[in-house]
Write a protein that holds these residues in place. Sequence first.
Motif, PDB file in Angstrom:
ATOM      1  N   GLU A  76     -21.372  61.532  58.954  1.00 15.82           N
ATOM      2  CA  GLU A  76     -21.716  62.769  59.655  1.00 15.82           C
ATOM      3  C   GLU A  76     -20.861  62.995  60.903  1.00 15.82           C
ATOM      4  O   GLU A  76     -20.911  64.068  61.506  1.00 15.82           O
ATOM      5  N   LEU A  77     -20.079  62.005  61.279  1.00 15.33           N
ATOM      6  CA  LEU A  77     -19.273  62.113  62.500  1.00 15.33           C
ATOM      7  C   LEU A  77     -18.068  63.024  62.279  1.00 15.33           C
ATOM      8  O   LEU A  77     -17.481  63.061  61.195  1.00 15.33           O
ATOM      9  N   ASP A  78     -17.694  63.722  63.328  1.00 15.15           N
ATOM     10  CA  ASP A  78     -16.488  64.556  63.271  1.00 15.15           C
ATOM     11  C   ASP A  78     -15.230  63.735  63.466  1.00 15.15           C
ATOM     12  O   ASP A  78     -14.151  64.137  63.029  1.00 15.15           O
ATOM     13  N   ALA A  79     -15.363  62.597  64.145  1.00 12.82           N
ATOM     14  CA  ALA A  79     -14.200  61.731  64.344  1.00 12.82           C
ATOM     15  C   ALA A  79     -14.652  60.343  64.786  1.00 12.82           C
ATOM     16  O   ALA A  79     -15.676  60.180  65.448  1.00 12.82           O
ATOM     17  N   VAL A  80     -13.859  59.349  64.380  1.00 14.19           N
ATOM     18  CA  VAL A  80     -13.926  57.998  64.930  1.00 14.19           C
ATOM     19  C   VAL A  80     -12.586  57.770  65.624  1.00 14.19           C
ATOM     20  O   VAL A  80     -11.528  58.023  65.032  1.00 14.19           O
ATOM     21  N   VAL A  81     -12.622  57.311  66.886  1.00  9.90           N
ATOM     22  CA  VAL A  81     -11.395  57.234  67.681  1.00  9.90           C
ATOM     23  C   VAL A  81     -11.176  55.808  68.181  1.00  9.90           C
ATOM     24  O   VAL A  81     -12.073  55.214  68.793  1.00  9.90           O
TER      25      VAL A  81
ATOM     26  N   ALA B 192     -11.011  62.603  72.740  1.00  5.25           N
ATOM     27  CA  ALA B 192     -11.040  63.365  71.493  1.00  5.25           C
ATOM     28  C   ALA B 192     -11.842  64.650  71.662  1.00  5.25           C
ATOM     29  O   ALA B 192     -11.426  65.730  71.218  1.00  5.25           O
ATOM     30  N   HIS B 193     -12.991  64.552  72.332  1.00  5.49           N
ATOM     31  CA  HIS B 193     -13.851  65.730  72.494  1.00  5.49           C
ATOM     32  C   HIS B 193     -13.153  66.825  73.299  1.00  5.49           C
ATOM     33  O   HIS B 193     -13.122  67.985  72.875  1.00  5.49           O
ATOM     34  N   TYR B 194     -12.595  66.439  74.453  1.00  2.00           N
ATOM     35  CA  TYR B 194     -12.057  67.456  75.362  1.00  2.00           C
ATOM     36  C   TYR B 194     -10.600  67.817  75.082  1.00  2.00           C
ATOM     37  O   TYR B 194     -10.205  68.982  75.256  1.00  2.00           O
ATOM     38  N   ILE B 195      -9.802  66.863  74.642  1.00  2.00           N
ATOM     39  CA  ILE B 195      -8.374  67.129  74.476  1.00  2.00           C
ATOM     40  C   ILE B 195      -8.038  67.460  73.020  1.00  2.00           C
ATOM     41  O   ILE B 195      -7.442  68.499  72.726  1.00  2.00           O
ATOM     42  N   TYR B 196      -8.438  66.601  72.074  1.00  2.00           N
ATOM     43  CA  TYR B 196      -8.115  66.841  70.659  1.00  2.00           C
ATOM     44  C   TYR B 196      -8.859  68.066  70.128  1.00  2.00           C
ATOM     45  O   TYR B 196      -8.259  68.947  69.507  1.00  2.00           O
ATOM     46  N   PHE B 197     -10.174  68.115  70.390  1.00  3.37           N
ATOM     47  CA  PHE B 197     -10.960  69.246  69.889  1.00  3.37           C
ATOM     48  C   PHE B 197     -10.980  70.427  70.871  1.00  3.37           C
ATOM     49  O   PHE B 197     -11.494  71.494  70.541  1.00  3.37           O
ATOM     50  N   GLY B 198     -10.454  70.252  72.056  1.00  3.23           N
ATOM     51  CA  GLY B 198     -10.284  71.352  73.008  1.00  3.23           C
ATOM     52  C   GLY B 198     -11.566  71.909  73.585  1.00  3.23           C
ATOM     53  O   GLY B 198     -11.620  73.078  73.991  1.00  3.23           O
TER      54      GLY B 198
END
Length: 606
Positions: free
Chosen positions: A60-65, A356-362
Amino acid sequence: MKKILGISAYYHDSAAAILIDGKIIAAVQEERFTREKNTATFPFGSIAYCLEKSGLKLEELDAVVFYDKPLLKFERIIETHFSFAPKGLIAFLTSMPSWLGEKLFLKNSILKKLSGHFNCDKKKIKLLFTEHHLSHAASSFFASPFKEAAVLTMDGVGEWATTSIGIANGNAITFLKEIHFPHSLGLLYSSFTYFLGFKVNSGEYKLMGLAPYGNPLDEQTKKFVSIIKSDVVTIYDDGSFKLNLKQFSYTTGLRMVNDKHWEKLFGIKKRIPESEINQEHSNLALAIQLVCEEIVVKLSYEAKKITGCENLCLAGGVALNCVANGKIANEKIFKNIFVQPASGDAGGALGAALAAHYIYFGKERENINEDEMQGALLGPEYSNEEIEEVLKRNNCAIEKYDNVDLLCSATADLLKSNNVVGWFQGRMEFGPRSLGNRSILGNPVEPSMQEIINSKIKLREGFRPFAPAVLEEDCNLFFDMNFPSPYMLFTAELNKNIRKELPFDFQKKSNSDKLKTPRSNLQSVTHVDFSARVQTVNKSTNPIFYKLLLEFKKQSGFGVLINTSFNVRGEPIVCSPEDALHCFLKTKMDYLVLGNYILDKKKQIH
């Protein structure tokens, strides 16, 4: 609404953290589950806890970083060995099997581990990688209460960067200056950690604690500082520096330095671990601490100069040097400073997720809170029912309190009577400090309490100081500190009105005699240089611990307690009620408070 898991692993301080819509839901270090301090193993336990706490499944995750970029790190290792060839062949051959076996193909390895352990389709896992220093920078800025800040990250090494200055604004972080491997402030400090007989990547706290026993006026100390600045590291006005690589072995060998070479350089023998600590060791510890502080302060001035920001965010392992942080604060370079409480590699897991939340996904930063870290209370918690089950299973003699007020009153009375109390409440802390939920507590007014806790409970070196936890509103009654310090990451001097005058020959005394010399009305949290690593406690972040401090103040007149981590030397901080009970029973701790239950050591039959 993005759901993101961050991971750090394979080097030291493995951890995991999870975000939902930018909010930190959970963050925990793997050592707390494996019970292996600073473990580098893949954080299966931490990931499982984060998923459980968030109510999410892996798919269910949008990303693993992952918190750094292994290919860049491999490139650095290869280039370093080629640069110094033919030296370092043994170190090269030693490091290659792990790289060729797993680390070089980390993406497939991580996907295989995650899908296998958590029983999901690896094709449904979106795996991202962020640079190491960006993870550190993101862990501090995006968790801070600042909309704009200068960011200073300092550690051993990530991929190439060892020191970075950047500017952060909104959801962006831009690096402006970097220092690259092999020139590293973290590795410089760790080299002295090694030479003085402590373990690298964990003994740096000991080196920092030993430094105040050094005599700043001693000619030997001055000589050590001079040698370090002339033969070991060149420091420039902007805080940048270059190490004299001839003095180090970490680029080509399996040790930090050549022992015989440094013995000749400094005129003293390498200290054997666990051997006696002499004045020369204390003086050398002070010398490298002073040099480190000079570099950190100059870097801070440079960060202010090139960013023009009023706020500073710190991260990376060097940011855990609370004495250096205190020097930055005293210089008043910035109006506000935020230090990530898990500044080491564990915090990289959180930083990777935030990046990832703020930079990758903007995603935009909205509704910035005063404490995005939530007091660093981000780990597992246990109900009174779960605690009682553990206590019954172990046939413990217990006394239950129906409410927190009665519990805190009883505990304060025990502390006032100079008992040592294990204190286990709420969610476990994230990072290396116990902040009032997994703590060992004592009476700071009792002069012998430092020695008692060090020798009988913590089983650690007698020279090591203890930190005071103080009611936030009472902080300036005791300490020269006019800002909150909730994460125990700044040192401050004790106010002169509670100090005691030192004898004229104080600096000539042995370390043990310095420790025994009366120094203040809060003797057991006063280091030998009148400093203290202060934790301020407020009602909103940790209401139960705050209530205990308030009750202790009512009974003793002091809203201050000794607060040290709930563990013994060589072990991680306790996580579960079972961990706490085990630690309590094998030490000379007097009482254990687990949730609403108090255990008296004398009444236990174990």
